[in-house]
Design an enzyme around this catalytic site. Structure first.
Site, PDB file in Angstrom:
ATOM      1  N   LYS A 161     -36.408  13.781  -7.587  1.00  0.00           N
ATOM      2  CA  LYS A 161     -35.005  13.940  -7.178  1.00  0.00           C
ATOM      3  C   LYS A 161     -34.513  15.343  -7.500  1.00  0.00           C
ATOM      4  O   LYS A 161     -33.856  15.996  -6.672  1.00  0.00           O
ATOM      5  CB  LYS A 161     -34.128  12.897  -7.863  1.00  0.00           C
ATOM      6  N   GLU A 188     -14.785   5.580 -11.824  1.00  0.00           N
ATOM      7  CA  GLU A 188     -14.794   6.067 -10.442  1.00  0.00           C
ATOM      8  C   GLU A 188     -14.332   4.962  -9.497  1.00  0.00           C
ATOM      9  O   GLU A 188     -14.564   3.780  -9.733  1.00  0.00           O
ATOM     10  CB  GLU A 188     -16.192   6.569 -10.059  1.00  0.00           C
ATOM     11  N   ALA A 223     -13.289 -10.603   8.357  1.00  0.00           N
ATOM     12  CA  ALA A 223     -14.282 -11.646   8.104  1.00  0.00           C
ATOM     13  C   ALA A 223     -15.659 -11.162   8.546  1.00  0.00           C
ATOM     14  O   ALA A 223     -15.800 -10.431   9.523  1.00  0.00           O
ATOM     15  CB  ALA A 223     -13.911 -12.917   8.860  1.00  0.00           C
ATOM     16  N   GLY A 224     -16.680 -11.562   7.819  1.00  0.00           N
ATOM     17  CA  GLY A 224     -18.025 -11.118   8.155  1.00  0.00           C
ATOM     18  C   GLY A 224     -19.082 -11.841   7.349  1.00  0.00           C
ATOM     19  O   GLY A 224     -18.949 -13.032   7.029  1.00  0.00           O
ATOM     20  N   GLY A 247     -21.578  -6.411  -0.225  1.00  0.00           N
ATOM     21  CA  GLY A 247     -22.848  -6.051  -0.856  1.00  0.00           C
ATOM     22  C   GLY A 247     -22.700  -4.704  -1.535  1.00  0.00           C
ATOM     23  O   GLY A 247     -21.600  -4.290  -1.890  1.00  0.00           O
ATOM     24  N   CYS A 293     -21.642  -2.003  -6.179  1.00  0.00           N
ATOM     25  CA  CYS A 293     -20.460  -2.203  -7.027  1.00  0.00           C
ATOM     26  C   CYS A 293     -19.933  -3.632  -7.023  1.00  0.00           C
ATOM     27  O   CYS A 293     -19.894  -4.286  -8.067  1.00  0.00           O
ATOM     28  CB  CYS A 293     -19.352  -1.239  -6.612  1.00  0.00           C
ATOM     29  N   LYS A 326     -23.365  -1.524   4.352  1.00  0.00           N
ATOM     30  CA  LYS A 326     -22.238  -1.093   5.177  1.00  0.00           C
ATOM     31  C   LYS A 326     -22.705   0.110   5.984  1.00  0.00           C
ATOM     32  O   LYS A 326     -23.764   0.687   5.713  1.00  0.00           O
ATOM     33  CB  LYS A 326     -21.022  -0.739   4.318  1.00  0.00           C
TER      34      LYS A 326
END
Length: 437
Positions: free
Chosen positions: A41, A152, A253-254, A258, A261, A322
């Site tokens: 990283k 945060e 609605a969905g 996830g 957090c 998302k």
């Protein structure tokens, strides 16, 4: 920002929060060193690339490369720092508590940093963690080094904007001088500063995410009732959201929430309450509803296909939790894919950014295709699991022709069902009636 207000900042943790925090502080004019323990990283960051996808982050890092550096060395990170930020992850343990081992690793590395003015925890931690960190600093002879909580509230996909233009900056400290110091660090941020005690600041983050999760699970429960009664959740949610006491946010609605957090923080708050002797029954129900939501979608699809998914090819469109992120942690699509495979289905999938571990279930058993149309080719059904805007640009007439059966479960309410029905699709939604050709 004047020269006098520029500070040296050490960021411990180069994940989503650490990188955004470091890049934004550099944008505000501070000298920032980000330390991470992953050599690959750090190599990527030093080369000018960014190992995660977050809109605007790469540009911000590039623009501030003179003030922003990356290292594996803790001593290098704190050498010229006045403030050390702890931005490491706190994953859940099997009991649901937060694993603070990475936080304590950072605290241990700071034992010789007597020149620091403050240690600030931005990681999401249980209420009371600050008291323990304060005691550890005192034990190490760092009683003169201030401690503060600065949780945060950034959302993946909008993290840079959320840092620079937040709803609020929460600073938890009982020391006015420390409050002024951290307020100065945030000079240039367009948002109000709320100063409070450390315990309250720690609770604000957990309470905020738990309340947002509650709104999501609540509207998903209403959606289930809408399916049973013939009401349309879109119309219901729109009218409910017009009430100024409630607002329209998080009433879509969905397939459930996830990411890194909401699931973790909801479980952590429930565990914190349980460990304190209080059974947080409301939050337990919120979590249960969310865990059921993607499973309900699979069961509805199974019923539509005659009661069995064995041998069926199902396309999962979207793998991230998302849109506008590459984060697949706790994504509903992962549960959906696992359930489809368990039911004997063949899974094809598409996502423009998601990067699953090729050896991890269920994605090791799924076939990933480069475009949505290729993913649905030959499929008996498709499920929209992530609200990627690219799906609104798909030639759905061509996609329907390529499918074995033009059946779509729109788990995010992304597309116009009647338009698709005119093109031969059977469209199932969440909280609304199935629309047939």
């Amino acid at each position: 920002m004047t020269e006098l207000t520029k500070r040296g900042i050490a960021i411990f943790g180069g994940g989503y929060i650490g990188l955004v925090t470091g890049a934004c502080f550099a944008e505000l004019g501070h000298r920032v060193v980000v330390r991470d323990i992953d050599p690959e990283k750090v190599r990527i960051l030093r080369s000018g690339d960014v190992p995660i996808y977050e809109p605007g982050l790469g540009d911000l890092i590039a623009q501030n490369k003179e003030r922003l550096t990356f290292t594996l060395d803790s001593a290098e990170a704190i050498h010229e720092a006045e403030v050390a930020y702890v931005c490491v992850d706190t994953p859940p343990t099997p009991s649901g508590d937060a694993d603070l081992s990475r936080v304590w690793d950072v605290v241990d590395t700071l034992r010789d940093a007597a020149h620091l003015k403050a240690v600030v925890v931005k990681s999401t931690v249980p209420v009371g963690t600050g008291t323990r960190v304060r005691a550890a600093l005192d034990e190490a002879g760092l009683g003169h080094v201030a401690y503060a909580s600065n949780p945060e509230f950034t959302a993946e996909g909008t993290a840079v904007r959320d840092f620079m233009r937040p709803d609020r900056v929460v600073i938890g400290t009982d020391d006015p001088a420390t409050a002024r110091l951290l307020g100065e660090l945030h000079h240039g941020v367009d948002g109000p500063v709320e100063t409070m005690d450390v315990h309250s600041a720690e609770m604000v983050k957990l309470a905020s995410n738990a309340l947002l999760a509650t709104k999501i699970s609540f509207i998903n429960e209403i959606a289930t009732v809408c399916e049973a009664t013939g009401a349309d959740i879109r119309q219901v949610a729109r009218a409910v959201g017009m009430d100024h006491r409630l607002g329209p946010h998080f009433l879509a609605a969905g397939l459930g929430y996830g990411g890194s957090c909401f699931p973790k923080d909801s479980r952590a708050l429930r565990a914190l309450a349980s460990n304190s002797g209080y059974p947080f029954q409301l939050l337990g129900s919120v979590i249960a509803v969310n865990e059921l939501q993607p499973r309900r979608a699979v069961q509805r699809l199974k019923a539509e296909l005659g009661g069995s998914l064995k041998g069926r090819r199902i396309a999962v469109l979207g793998m991230t939790f998302k849109a506008h992120t590459d984060d697949m942690r706790e994504a509903p699509a992962t549960v959906i894919a696992a359930r489809l495979l368990a039911e004997g289905a063949e899974v094809h999938c598409w996502d423009p950014m998601g990067r699953p571990d090729p050896e991890a279930q269920p994605w090791s058993s799924a076939r990933r295709l480069p475009t949505p149309v290729e993913a649905v080719a030959g499929a008996d059904a498709a499920i929209i699991a992530t609200e990627w805007p690219q799906l609104t640009e798909v030639d759905w007439a061509a996609a329907g022709d390529a499918m074995r059966r033009p059946l779509l479960l729109d788990g995010r309410g992304l597309l116009d069902a009647r338009t698709l029905a005119e093109r031969g699709f059977t469209v199932m939604g969440v909280g609304r009636a199935t629309v047939r050709p």
